[in-house]
Design an enzyme around this catalytic site. Structure first.
Site, PDB file in Angstrom:
ATOM      1  CG  ASP A 445      -1.860   1.142   1.281  1.00  0.00           C
ATOM      2  OD1 ASP A 445      -2.288   1.579   0.203  1.00  0.00           O
ATOM      3  OD2 ASP A 445      -2.165   1.623   2.385  1.00  0.00           O
ATOM      4  CG  ASP A 797      -2.390   1.824   6.268  1.00  0.00           C
ATOM      5  OD1 ASP A 797      -3.113   1.063   5.600  1.00  0.00           O
ATOM      6  OD2 ASP A 797      -2.456   3.055   6.196  1.00  0.00           O
ATOM      7  CG  ASP A 801      -4.314  -2.161   2.733  1.00  0.00           C
ATOM      8  OD1 ASP A 801      -4.711  -1.951   1.581  1.00  0.00           O
ATOM      9  OD2 ASP A 801      -3.594  -1.363   3.353  1.00  0.00           O
TER      10      ASP A 801
END
Length: 1161
Positions: A445, A797, A801
């Protein structure tokens, strides 16, 4: 197909099974416990699903795991007197109505992984129950369930759906103990122990019993602790008091475990945990969803619209449906009433069907790991057992199987887990540590992972007329002049005041703080035409510039959505007119603006700042016409005919460790891929600054679009640089196939996945930057990489996700929140430095597993060959000789060989992942042959010594040892079963002592030490063996003890160890073939000579593309066929698709609950 329940064949089969249980002393029943499919096939007959008493389920994944589930019945006749001609549930299309059999009023069901499936009589299939049907429209949910359920309907739903409880039972210790003891490994251990006791090998058998009991006790203790921890985690969920609306009875308070799908919850208090998934139908809520997303940012929830267009509510809301749903386990921090009363929500899912229930189920039923090491290890051990059985069925079958192997392999993982913990990396799935050693692609990410989590407001560029104005830099200290741009920055955000502190998205917070305004919750709701509209009041602060208004009230908010890439608010200046403000991705915002208000240099300006690595936000607004109320506006109406205001420039800096880490991964030939929701140009710039894309590489933008008014789609390739060469084809030929990278948006990715499926693998081979990706697209991308045989890691994080973290082979969460449960690995520090560290430790653990496996297999083979050799004289090793090799040598080596740490440098190749590979097999075979030759040589040479006498074990003694001869009796070998008279134990040879025995035993013992030293590999994946001080010291002590046996000249010691005095052992050649077998350069040369090429799909594609001079077709447009391939969405963040047979969600996955059906007999 139906069959008779009491047919003669099934009765005979049952009788034969019972006879088999008795004759096999329960072994057949144990086999059926391990293989439930065999149990069902032996005791049941196939029949139709509608009359089955037992269902045999098979997972649809690659593991093909079977499970046996019994069909149970639920009777609803005792609840009330139902009329047979009326539906029991008011909703005639409800699954519950279809499941109740009339006139018996019974329901057939099965329980699979905590989820209940009921039999749908009209459709003849099992379907999941415990949630509202997806077919309901928005209008249906408001009209059918808005006023609550009757008491009778609640009782019926509760009986059929089950309680609303995420109940993780703490299994009694005796159940855990039995389950662990019935493990095939311990069953084989029991067989071995019985054999050893029969051979009078009591000492080692006792030692193995003690070790096994300790191992079982530790395992049961860990399982018990995990069960208690998970039970405490979900315990609070089942003990919440809620207020429910009942039809014709009003609001009532009851326990949350009594909730059913369709109930109406009244949300009146603040700071409450949601006990179920529910759809908000009235009022508004602010929720903390950190338990699901890992990001403790308040999220605003809005009520489900009442529009009725005939589409199911999920379809109508698309990916934005989450803004109407309150998920189980999340915390409601604030509620807002509407004109008709408190905030209300319809219960959508209960129990393990909820988001939190799915999270708990993913822990209870993790996805099995299909790692080649474990699969090959099992096959290799089966070969060893088969070889032992063929060679000597009774006597040595337990010798060839190394009993300490599973414990030794587990020891290496435990040591690695401890090293990771010291580095601040926590692991909840230890079996994935070895998988990390094979990672060759990492998805990252961007925001919060590669770049700093916080953003700094750099400036704003206002648009006026058809052009941009000068940049206003906030670092200059000058306040922003009052105007539409300032009003947008003040009001267009999702911030709120909680506990006296402004909280919300960091981007919104930075933007709002730059205005120097202050925020407060309204003490009174604004009244408009008798309707109450909750508002947030924003007023100028002491440092704000002079403004002509008292403040601004935010009347309504359309929350930000990753799928929509924008948010909007309806705000009103106190005493002034209402306005709509929008903030979001510049390209998206521009689409909702009137074209004449968008500056002609918009694209150029956007590319300029995005190329500089800035985060660019677009702003727009419009003035609402008089008479239009905020509460009655839909999002489509509010977000139309806007005026473009300008661009907000946010500075997002790279983390200091990002570039060094990505350079380290690149040097190790591990691919790095960026998967972000940010602008594609910003992502490209960050990728270049972070060395994910080298400065000399070309970035090719891939744009795919569905053509409006046409069933086809187009795809275009073009270079992103402004100065492009004239001949693209010559450029690609010059730079080579490996120096270009594809960049695409989430929209293009979805079009390619649906319309250009055959091209998708080609894009993924060189796809490096994926921007504007939604959470579902991230998860799907990871899955597509896995289909190309990549071993994929995902680092994020936590926010948006979770799905990709769970889908990857190794998910690494940088969030300390509870969402880390979705990830096998969690880093205590939010830094990607954990990624190479995890790969290093994974490689070391993987190599350790190989070393340990090779040593254990070879140790057993060496011992096995020695015993077979001694059988020529009807001899064998003595009990204490076995005990010394098994405990003093092998067990201690197994406990210390794994102490080597990881090598600090990542080399540009991975350790092997297959046990069944030429180097390993050759290593084991050559070492086995070497050991056999050495033992045969010693066996023959000792017989040729001048002092050798077959029946005089003291013939090699000098005159100083004559007392040994006088006090001993020369006894010929009488056997090796250890059953001789115990009275002869003292002073009389027991039949084991001989020169051959002593020679073979000492040679095999020292051979084991040499093998342990040679197999304890160091560089390039582990620290050198000399850094493992305990292991080296142990080998030295063990070698010293062996040498002591040669020269001790101690009669009592020799008698106890069944050792004879020999004149010396002369030749100790080292295992020099390891220098050849472990020579990587040699094997690489052999592969080239024999033209061996990797069979991995991505390697084959790389070779194919390398030869294709026409790829990529730069500056060309390709059109698709009209056929659309649905993009798989079944692997969402909180789904458990083990029992799914279809890639789509909904009823299709419910249909897959039952596989082959059998009727119990």
């Amino acid at each position: 197909k139906g069959h008779s329940r009491f047919s003669l064949s099934t009765l005979i089969g049952r009788a034969l099974c019972i006879a088999g249980y008795i004759l096999s002393c329960g072994l057949l029943r144990l086999v059926f416990y391990w293989k439930p499919a065999w149990d069902v096939w032996a005791n049941c007959i196939p029949c139709g699903l509608h009359e089955a008493d037992v269902t045999l389920l098979r997972t649809t994944d690659e593991f093909q795991i079977y499970s046996r589930k019994k069909v149970t019945w639920i009777s609803v006749s005792a609840l009330n007197k139902f009329r047979p001609d009326y539906p029991i549930i008011a909703d005639e299309n409800s699954l519950i109505n279809k499941a109740i059999m009339k006139p018996d009023l019974k329901v057939r069901c099965i329980q699979v992984q905590k989820i209940r499936y009921v039999w749908n009589n009209p459709e003849k299939q099992f379907q999941k129950v415990g949630s509202l049907e997806d077919s309901h429209t928005c209008s249906d949910i408001h009209t059918k369930f808005g006023s609550g359920l009757t008491r009778e309907e609640q009782d019926t739903r509760r009986l059929i759906c089950g309680p609303n409880a995420i109940d993780v039972q703490v299994l009694p210790i005796w159940k855990l103990l039995i389950k662990e003891v019935l493990n095939p490994f311990y069953v084989f251990q029991l067989f071995s122990v019985c054999l050893w006791f029969a051979e009078d090998y009591k000492e080692y058998a006792t030692a193995i019993i003690v070790m096994s009991l300790l191992s079982i006790a530790l395992t049961v203790y860990e399982l018990r602790m995990q069960s208690l921890k998970l039970h405490r985690l979900v315990k609070s969920h089942n003990s919440v008091k809620v207020t429910v609306c009942r039809k014709k009875e009003g609001f009532q308070e009851l326990a949350s475990c009594q909730l059913v799908p369709g109930d109406v919850l009244a949300l009146t208090g603040d700071k409450a945990l949601m006990p179920c998934d529910a759809i908000l139908i009235g009022g508004g809520c602010i929720v903390n969803e950190s338990v699901l997303t890992g990001e403790s940012i308040p999220v605003t929830k809005t009520q489900l619209p009442q529009a009725d267009d005939g589409r199911p509510w999920r379809t109508r809301c698309a990916e934005d449906y989450r803004r109407h749903v309150l998920f189980c386990g999340t915390e409601v921090v604030q509620t807002r009433a509407d004109g008709s009363g408190p905030a209300r929500a319809v219960v959508l899912r209960t129990g393990f069907n909820t988001a939190k229930g799915d999270l708990v189920r993913s822990i209870l039923y993790p996805k099995p790991m299909n790692f080649k090491l474990y699969r090959d290890a099992l096959r290799f051990l089966m070969c060893l057992i088969a070889f032992a059985t063929i060679g000597m069925i009774y006597a040595v079958s337990s010798v060839l199987f190394p009993p300490a192997l599973p414990a030794a392999l587990a020891t290496g993982i435990i040591y690695t887990q401890g090293r990771l913990k010291k580095k601040g990396i926590f692991c909840i799935s230890p079996q994935r540590i070895n998988v990390c050693g094979q990672l060759n692609l990492i998805c990252f990410d961007k925001t919060g992972t590669l770049t700093e989590d916080g953003l700094d407001l750099w400036g704003v560029i206002a648009a006026e007329g058809n052009s941009f104005q000068k940049v206003h830099r906030f670092t200059s200290g000058r306040s922003l002049l009052w105007g539409p741009v300032c009003r947008a920055m003040v009001s267009c955000h999702s911030l709120l005041v909680l506990d006296g502190k402004i909280q919300g998205d960091p981007l919104d917070l930075k933007m709002f703080e730059a205005t120097n305004w202050e925020m407060e919750n309204s003490s009174e709701d604004l009244a408009k035409n008798g309707e109450f509209t909750p508002a947030v009041i924003i007023k100028p602060g002491p440092k704000a510039s002079n403004v002509p208004v008292e403040g601004i009230a935010v009347l309504h908010q359309f929350p930000f959505s990753s799928a929509l890439q924008r948010m909007s608010v309806i705000a009103q200046e106190i005493g002034g007119e209402q306005q709509v403000f929008m903030k979001g991705a510049p390209e998206t915002v521009a689409e909702f603006c009137r074209p004449e208000t968008v500056p002609s240099s918009f694209a150029r300006e956007l590319q300029f700042y995005a190329a500089g690595g800035f985060r660019v936000i677009g702003l727009a607004y419009k003035i609402l016409q008089a008479g239009k109320e905020a509460a009655g506006l839909t999002r489509e109406e509010a977000e139309s005919d806007l005026t473009f205001l300008g661009l907000l420039i946010m500075e997002n800096r790279l983390k200091a460790e990002t570039k060094p880490v990505l350079e380290e991964l690149s040097a190790a030939r591990i691919r790095s891929v960026m998967v972000t929701g940010d602008n594609i140009q910003t992502a490209v710039t960050v990728a270049k600054n972070a060395a994910m894309v080298s400065q000399t590489s070309q970035v090719i933008l891939v744009e795919a679009n569905e053509l409006s008014g046409s069933p086809t789609a187009s795809i275009t390739w073009k270079l992103m640089e402004e100065t492009k060469p004239k001949d693209y084809r010559d450029l690609v030929s010059a730079i080579g196939w490996s120096t270009y990278h594809f960049a695409m948006s989430g929209k293009s990715y979805q079009v390619i996945a649906q319309r250009f499926r055959h091209l998708l693998p080609k894009f993924l081979i060189n796809g490096t930057i994926f921007a504007r990706m939604s959470p579902a697209q991230k998860s799907n991308l990871v899955e597509e990489f896995q289909k190309l045989d990549y071993i994929v890691g995902m680092c994020g994080d936590g926010a948006n996700d979770c799905g990709a973290l769970k889908m990857a082979h190794a998910g690494i969460s940088l969030s300390p929140q509870e969402a880390s449960v979705a990830s096998p690995f969690t880093s205590q520090t939010p830094s990607i430095e954990c990624v190479p560290e995890l790969i290093r430790q994974g490689r070391a653990a993987l190599v350790t597993s190989f070393c340990m496996f090779k040593y254990m297999a070879l140790y057993s083979t060496i011992q096995y060959l020695g015993i077979l050799l001694l059988y020529w004289q009807l001899n064998s090793f003595g009990n204490y000789q076995f005990l010394f090799q098994d405990l003093a040598i092998t067990t201690l080596i197994g406990a210390t060989m794994s102490l080597n740490g990881a090598y600090p440098k990542l080399v540009p190749y991975r350790p092997p992942s297959q046990l069944i590979s030429p180097p390993l097999l050759l290593s084991v075979v050559l070492n086995s042959l070497f050991s056999l030759c050495m033992q045969v040589f010693g066996f023959v040479m000792v017989q040729r010594q001048p002092w050798y006498a077959q029946h005089n074990i003291h013939s090699a003694c000098g005159s100083g040892n004559e007392s040994h001869v006088e006090n001993s009796t020369s006894v010929a070998p009488t056997g090796f079963n250890g059953t001789e008279n115990a009275a002869l134990r003292e002073g009389v040879d027991n039949g084991y002592r001989s020169y051959e025995n002593t020679t073979v035993w000492l040679l095999s013992t020292m051979n084991c030490l040499l093998v342990a030293l040679v197999f304890s590999k160091g560089k390039p994946f582990r620290q050198p063996v000399y850094t493992n001080y305990i292991f080296v010291l142990l080998l030295a002590v063990q070698l010293g003890v062996c040498i002591f046996f040669v020269f001790a000249d101690n009669a009592n010691l020799y008698s106890q160890m069944d050792v004879s005095i020999i004149s010396g052992i002369h030749s100790w050649p080292l295992l020099s073939q390891e220098a050849i077998i472990e020579n990587r350069a040699l094997w690489t040369l052999l592969k080239r000579c024999f033209r061996y090429q990797s069979k991995s799909l991505y390697k084959r594609l790389q070779r194919m593309l390398e030869q294709d001079s026409a790829w990529p077709p730069l500056n060309e447009t390709v059109f698709s066929e009209t056929r659309v391939i649905p993009m798989g969405e079944s692997r969402a963040a909180y789904s458990n698709p083990v029992f799914e047979s279809d890639a789509t969600q909904g009823d299709a996955q419910d249909k897959a609950a039952a596989g082959p059906c059998f009727k119990d007999v």
